[in-house]
Design a protein around this motif. Sequence first.
Motif, PDB file in Angstrom:
ATOM      1  N   HIS A 236       2.635  -7.929  -6.596  1.00 21.61           N
ATOM      2  CA  HIS A 236       2.413  -8.257  -5.196  1.00 21.61           C
ATOM      3  C   HIS A 236       3.755  -8.198  -4.474  1.00 21.61           C
ATOM      4  O   HIS A 236       4.525  -9.155  -4.479  1.00 21.61           O
ATOM      5  CB  HIS A 236       1.784  -9.644  -5.065  1.00 21.61           C
ATOM      6  N   PRO A 238       4.788  -7.228  -0.853  1.00 20.18           N
ATOM      7  CA  PRO A 238       4.378  -6.835   0.497  1.00 20.18           C
ATOM      8  C   PRO A 238       5.423  -6.062   1.275  1.00 20.18           C
ATOM      9  O   PRO A 238       5.085  -5.379   2.250  1.00 20.18           O
ATOM     10  CB  PRO A 238       4.085  -8.189   1.172  1.00 20.18           C
ATOM     11  N   GLU A 256      -1.768  -1.335  -9.625  1.00 19.61           N
ATOM     12  CA  GLU A 256      -3.114  -1.630  -9.148  1.00 19.61           C
ATOM     13  C   GLU A 256      -3.103  -2.172  -7.720  1.00 19.61           C
ATOM     14  O   GLU A 256      -2.129  -2.767  -7.273  1.00 19.61           O
ATOM     15  CB  GLU A 256      -3.781  -2.649 -10.080  1.00 19.61           C
ATOM     16  N   GLN A 257      -4.196  -1.934  -7.009  1.00 22.34           N
ATOM     17  CA  GLN A 257      -4.416  -2.491  -5.671  1.00 22.34           C
ATOM     18  C   GLN A 257      -3.244  -2.229  -4.716  1.00 22.34           C
ATOM     19  O   GLN A 257      -2.827  -3.108  -3.953  1.00 22.34           O
ATOM     20  CB  GLN A 257      -4.690  -3.992  -5.757  1.00 22.34           C
ATOM     21  N   ARG A 259      -3.079  -0.531  -2.072  1.00 22.39           N
ATOM     22  CA  ARG A 259      -3.426  -0.588  -0.652  1.00 22.39           C
ATOM     23  C   ARG A 259      -3.286  -1.997  -0.097  1.00 22.39           C
ATOM     24  O   ARG A 259      -2.830  -2.199   1.035  1.00 22.39           O
ATOM     25  CB  ARG A 259      -4.853  -0.072  -0.450  1.00 22.39           C
ATOM     26  N   ASN A 260      -3.619  -2.991  -0.899  1.00 24.23           N
ATOM     27  CA  ASN A 260      -3.559  -4.379  -0.443  1.00 24.23           C
ATOM     28  C   ASN A 260      -2.230  -5.052  -0.762  1.00 24.23           C
ATOM     29  O   ASN A 260      -1.745  -5.869   0.032  1.00 24.23           O
ATOM     30  CB  ASN A 260      -4.704  -5.180  -1.077  1.00 24.23           C
ATOM     31  N   LEU A 261      -1.661  -4.727  -1.903  1.00 22.20           N
ATOM     32  CA  LEU A 261      -0.474  -5.435  -2.359  1.00 22.20           C
ATOM     33  C   LEU A 261       0.834  -4.799  -1.886  1.00 22.20           C
ATOM     34  O   LEU A 261       1.880  -5.433  -1.922  1.00 22.20           O
ATOM     35  CB  LEU A 261      -0.471  -5.521  -3.892  1.00 22.20           C
ATOM     36  N   HIS A 262       0.778  -3.531  -1.446  1.00 20.57           N
ATOM     37  CA  HIS A 262       1.990  -2.832  -0.983  1.00 20.57           C
ATOM     38  C   HIS A 262       1.747  -2.230   0.398  1.00 20.57           C
ATOM     39  O   HIS A 262       1.886  -1.022   0.586  1.00 20.57           O
ATOM     40  CB  HIS A 262       2.387  -1.720  -1.968  1.00 20.57           C
ATOM     41  N   PRO A 263       1.433  -3.038   1.398  1.00 20.38           N
ATOM     42  CA  PRO A 263       1.086  -2.508   2.719  1.00 20.38           C
ATOM     43  C   PRO A 263       2.247  -1.821   3.433  1.00 20.38           C
ATOM     44  O   PRO A 263       2.020  -1.032   4.360  1.00 20.38           O
ATOM     45  CB  PRO A 263       0.644  -3.764   3.485  1.00 20.38           C
ATOM     46  N   GLY A 282      -9.056   1.113  -4.695  1.00 24.27           N
ATOM     47  CA  GLY A 282      -8.947   0.839  -3.262  1.00 24.27           C
ATOM     48  C   GLY A 282      -8.120   1.851  -2.508  1.00 24.27           C
ATOM     49  O   GLY A 282      -8.022   1.797  -1.279  1.00 24.27           O
ATOM     50  N   PRO A 285      -1.649   2.913  -0.027  1.00 23.75           N
ATOM     51  CA  PRO A 285      -1.321   2.116   1.173  1.00 23.75           C
ATOM     52  C   PRO A 285      -1.517   2.897   2.467  1.00 23.75           C
ATOM     53  O   PRO A 285      -1.252   4.104   2.519  1.00 23.75           O
ATOM     54  CB  PRO A 285       0.158   1.762   0.954  1.00 23.75           C
TER      55      PRO A 285
END
Length: 321
Positions: A236, A238, A256-257, A259-263, A282, A285
Amino acid sequence: MSAWEEWSSVGVEYGEVFTKLQQLHINGCKRLCCVDWSDSLPCLTQLEIKGKYGIEVVLELSLPRTPALRELKLGVCENPRLEELPQTLESIHIGVNNGLESLIEAINKGQTFFLKEVHIQKCCSAVTLLPECLPTTLTELEIKNCEKLEFPMQCSLKLSSIRRVTVMDSCDSLRFFPLDFFPNLIDLSITNCENLESLGVSSNGDGDGDGMLTSLSSIYICGCPNFVSFPEGRLHAPNLVVLEVYRCKKLKKLPEQMRNLHPSLHTLKISDCPELELFPEGGLPPNLIIPWAWNCPKLIAQQMQWYLRDRRRVFCTISKS
């Protein structure tokens, strides 16, 4: 000055010489083997001794009294004695086998209160650098060509100020790098670390709030043939802006994720990772500007799964075989 063999201050009254000297650079003096400094260089702020064009300076060295010294760069010297470093020192470059041991001794004595940068290279000895011995003022740590150097990372250094870490051709014992070990880490660069297997987040929960890496901005991994994974579901970050991965032949999937964890990610570069095939769940980013892949056949075969705000920005290519 290629024939210069000795610097002697014998005969100088009270050792007073170069009292106004601020910078001293000794480069490529291959025959220099003895330096008898004057008693004090009171205004010296920068001292550099190194080889040139493949020439290695080999001399036995002890430092003069330099109460104003801020930057020290030592090439290949023999048994440099660093036990009495000035407390004004901010940056040190060590390029010797025994220099690291002497530096650690100085650190343990509390003689590096203002040290901000440590650069270590060409240390062939089996030496352990204990992270907890590093001064809390340190912001940059660079280790190059030190295969036998050990840098054990266990409990997070909560008071550490280190922002940049570079490991190149070093630390053969390093298999796992906990990203939250340095709470203020901004840039991480690991190159040719043969046994590195993964990046991760410490399981003891000492990181910044459930593994959140708020400071991390850039990750660069290159030439790590055994690197197989990023943190599973816990990277996570950001404020991660740049992620580059090159020549990691066993890596199979991206974090993983994303798109959400590395905006904030806008640069993603991947090269020569032939087994990389899985896209993050997902999608990628939304602010990604530079998605770039080279010689990753399995990844490129799935490029239609890439989810981008502007598909015209997708740039994937594969090297010709």
